[in-house]
Design a protein around this motif. Structure first.
Motif, short mmCIF file in Angstrom:
data_model
loop_
_atom_site.label_atom_id
_atom_site.label_comp_id
_atom_site.label_asym_id
_atom_site.label_seq_id
_atom_site.Cartn_x
_atom_site.Cartn_y
_atom_site.Cartn_z
N GLY A 1 52.23 46.02 17.12
CA GLY A 1 50.96 46.26 16.44
C GLY A 1 50.05 47.22 17.19
N ARG A 2 49.17 47.85 16.43
CA ARG A 2 48.17 48.72 17.04
C ARG A 2 47.20 47.84 17.84
NH1 ARG A 2 46.00 53.47 13.12
NH2 ARG A 2 47.93 54.70 13.04
N ILE A 3 46.75 48.31 18.97
CA ILE A 3 45.86 47.50 19.80
C ILE A 3 44.55 47.23 19.07
CG2 ILE A 3 44.60 49.27 21.13
CD1 ILE A 3 46.37 46.21 22.60
N THR A 4 44.14 48.19 18.24
CA THR A 4 42.90 48.01 17.47
C THR A 4 43.03 46.79 16.55
OG1 THR A 4 43.82 49.74 16.08
CG2 THR A 4 42.01 50.36 17.51
N THR A 5 44.19 46.66 15.90
CA THR A 5 44.43 45.52 15.01
C THR A 5 44.44 44.22 15.80
OG1 THR A 5 45.87 47.02 13.79
CG2 THR A 5 45.99 44.68 13.20
N CYS B 1 52.67 52.37 22.11
CA CYS B 1 53.50 53.53 21.78
C CYS B 1 54.28 53.22 20.51
CB CYS B 1 54.49 53.83 22.91
SG CYS B 1 53.70 54.36 24.44
N ARG B 2 54.83 54.24 19.93
CA ARG B 2 55.64 54.00 18.73
C ARG B 2 56.90 53.22 19.09
NH1 ARG B 2 55.28 59.51 15.14
NH2 ARG B 2 53.01 59.71 15.24
N GLU B 3 57.58 53.66 20.16
CA GLU B 3 58.88 53.06 20.51
C GLU B 3 58.90 52.47 21.92
OE1 GLU B 3 61.64 56.21 19.78
OE2 GLU B 3 60.96 56.40 17.70
N LEU C 1 38.39 57.05 18.50
CA LEU C 1 37.28 56.75 17.60
C LEU C 1 37.34 55.30 17.13
CD1 LEU C 1 37.16 60.03 15.47
CD2 LEU C 1 35.48 59.25 17.17
N ASP C 2 38.55 54.83 16.85
CA ASP C 2 38.69 53.45 16.35
C ASP C 2 38.35 52.42 17.44
OD1 ASP C 2 39.33 54.47 13.95
OD2 ASP C 2 41.46 53.95 13.98
N ILE C 3 38.82 52.67 18.66
CA ILE C 3 38.52 51.74 19.77
C ILE C 3 37.02 51.77 20.08
CG2 ILE C 3 38.67 51.52 22.27
CD1 ILE C 3 41.03 50.33 21.54
N THR D 1 54.25 47.95 20.72
CA THR D 1 54.88 49.05 19.98
C THR D 1 54.54 48.92 18.50
OG1 THR D 1 56.91 47.77 19.69
CG2 THR D 1 56.86 49.30 21.55
N THR D 2 54.59 50.05 17.82
CA THR D 2 54.22 50.03 16.39
C THR D 2 55.37 50.38 15.46
OG1 THR D 2 53.38 52.28 16.69
CG2 THR D 2 51.76 50.50 16.74
N ARG D 3 56.41 51.04 15.98
CA ARG D 3 57.46 51.47 15.05
C ARG D 3 58.86 51.03 15.48
NH1 ARG D 3 55.20 57.15 12.54
NH2 ARG D 3 53.00 56.64 12.89
N GLU D 4 58.92 50.22 16.53
CA GLU D 4 60.20 49.66 16.95
C GLU D 4 59.93 48.23 17.42
OE1 GLU D 4 63.90 50.33 20.11
OE2 GLU D 4 62.12 51.59 20.28
P1 A2P Z 1 51.19 53.98 14.65
O1 A2P Z 1 52.65 54.08 14.88
O2 A2P Z 1 50.79 52.81 13.79
O3 A2P Z 1 50.58 55.27 14.16
P2 A2P Z 1 50.76 58.92 18.18
O4 A2P Z 1 52.17 59.19 18.67
O5 A2P Z 1 50.59 59.17 16.71
O6 A2P Z 1 49.69 59.56 19.04
O7 A2P Z 1 50.56 57.35 18.37
C1 A2P Z 1 50.81 56.68 19.58
C2 A2P Z 1 50.55 55.21 19.35
O8 A2P Z 1 49.16 55.02 19.05
C3 A2P Z 1 51.32 54.67 18.15
O9 A2P Z 1 51.81 53.39 18.48
C4 A2P Z 1 50.28 54.64 17.06
O10 A2P Z 1 50.50 53.64 16.08
C5 A2P Z 1 49.01 54.32 17.83
N1 A2P Z 1 47.83 54.82 17.11
C6 A2P Z 1 47.70 56.04 16.54
N2 A2P Z 1 46.49 56.17 15.97
C7 A2P Z 1 45.84 55.01 16.17
C8 A2P Z 1 44.55 54.52 15.81
N3 A2P Z 1 43.70 55.26 15.11
N4 A2P Z 1 44.23 53.27 16.18
C9 A2P Z 1 45.10 52.50 16.88
N5 A2P Z 1 46.32 52.91 17.26
C10 A2P Z 1 46.70 54.15 16.90
#
Ligand code: A2P
Ligand code: FAD
Length: 252
Positions: free
Chosen positions: A182-186, A137-139, A219-221, A173-176
């Motif tokens: 980090g993104r799970i894909t990364t 999640c973002r936060e 799509l990325d996963i 988390t990705t934004r807090e």
């Molecule tokens: P990020 O903050 O880097 O975009 P959203 O609220 O936009 O649906 O995103 C929910 C969570 O999923 C966020 O942490 C977001 O990271 C992540 N996310 C969004 N798009 C992708 C993606 N294409 N691959 C991996 N993670 C993603």
């Protein structure tokens, strides 16, 4: 409606009595909603977050400020009624996967909802030796609902003993700032998640996966799973992974 819980200004969960006629497989979704202004029901797809054995139904919902349904649904209270179309469908079901040893559940945002159902279903623990659930999640506050479900599992009278130490929970988390960012894909691409969990890389011989998030995430996963040799399955053709959108309308 029996219970409503607000998690953030964008997320809430609610429970309602289950119509006797409704039978579903854990992981499926139904159409729910409220009466529309034109007299026709205003319905949207919602994953059932409660397991198939529960007498109540649970849903985990976004609040879209100008969303036709959720701008109103977010104000529901215990005692209120919602409309439910009792025709459950979906691909995030055990039947769409071939037998395997380890089940990976990859969620972002409200994509955790179908996994809240599957994690509480004994069938999941009968079918797999180990379950890994990731939630990005973002936060930090947006992880709360998922964390509570995970924490409640071990105390659950029905499946607590079955779960034991076979569940691995991997929130990011990705934004807090949080313990794991980090993104799970990364984290998959870099191999960090496997090092963190002490697990080998994804292997089509043992690993099965279910994916639920935004279209771009799915799509990325999917690309990463296919690179590892897993193939997408469906109810009609079970394979190594399945995918479902947590919502529609976002670009890639
Ligand atoms: P990020 O903050 O880097 O975009 P959203 O609220 O936009 O649906 O995103 C929910 C969570 O999923 C966020 O942490 C977001 O990271 C992540 N996310 C969004 N798009 C992708 C993606 N294409 N691959 C991996 N993670 C993603
Ligand atoms: P809409 O007009 O439907 O959506 C407006 C915009 O809000 C969308 O274009 C999108 O950008 C954004 N949005 C919608 N839903 C979400 C979401 N969940 N997360 C982030 N952004 C979103 N929603 C849930 O909250 N919980 C669920 O369990 C759930 N399960 C779904 C299962 C399936 C198979 C599908 C296709 C969708 C699911 N949705 C779920 C989304 C849901 O159907 C609605 O889109 C959502 O309730 C918003 O309705 P709305 O009328 O307020 O806004």
């Amino acid at each position: 409606m029996t219970e409503v819980r607000h998690y953030t200004d964008r997320l809430f969960a609610f429970r309602c009595t289950r119509p006797r006629s409704l039978r579903f497989r854990s992981g499926e979704f139904v159409m729910i909603g409220l009466p529309g202004e034109n007299g026709r029901p205003l319905l949207r797809a919602y994953s059932i977050a409660s397991p198939a054995w529960d007498d109540e139904l649970e849903f985990y919902s976004i609040k879209v400020p100008d969303g036709p349904l959720t701008s109103r649904l977010q104000h529901i209270r215990p005692g209120d009624a919602i409309i439910l179309r009792p025709k459950p469908v979906g691909t995030l079901v055990h039947d769409a996967l071939l037998p395997g040893r380890r089940l990976w559940l990859f969620a972002t945002g409200t994509g955790f909802a179908p996994f809240a159902s599957l994690l509480r279903d004994p069938e999941t623990w009968e079918k797999y030796e180990e379950v890994v659930v990731t939630h990005t999640c973002r936060e930090v506050a947006e992880l709360t609902y998922g964390r509570e479900i995970v924490e409640s599992l071990r105390e659950d009278p029905l499946i607590g003993e079955m779960v034991g130490d076979r569940l691995r929970y991997y929130p990011t988390t990705t934004r807090e700032a949080s313990a794991k960012m980090g993104r799970i894909t990364t984290l998959i691409e870099s191999g960090e998640i496997f090092r963190d969990l002490g697990l080998p890389p994804l292997d089509p011989a043992v690993d099965r996966a279910m994916v639920c998030g935004s279209l771009a995430f799915n799509l990325d996963i999917k690309a990463l799973l296919e690179k590892a040799g897993l193939r997408e399955g469906a109810n009609s053709e079970p394979r190594e992974f399945v995918v479902e959108k947590a919502f529609v309308g976002d670009g890639v």
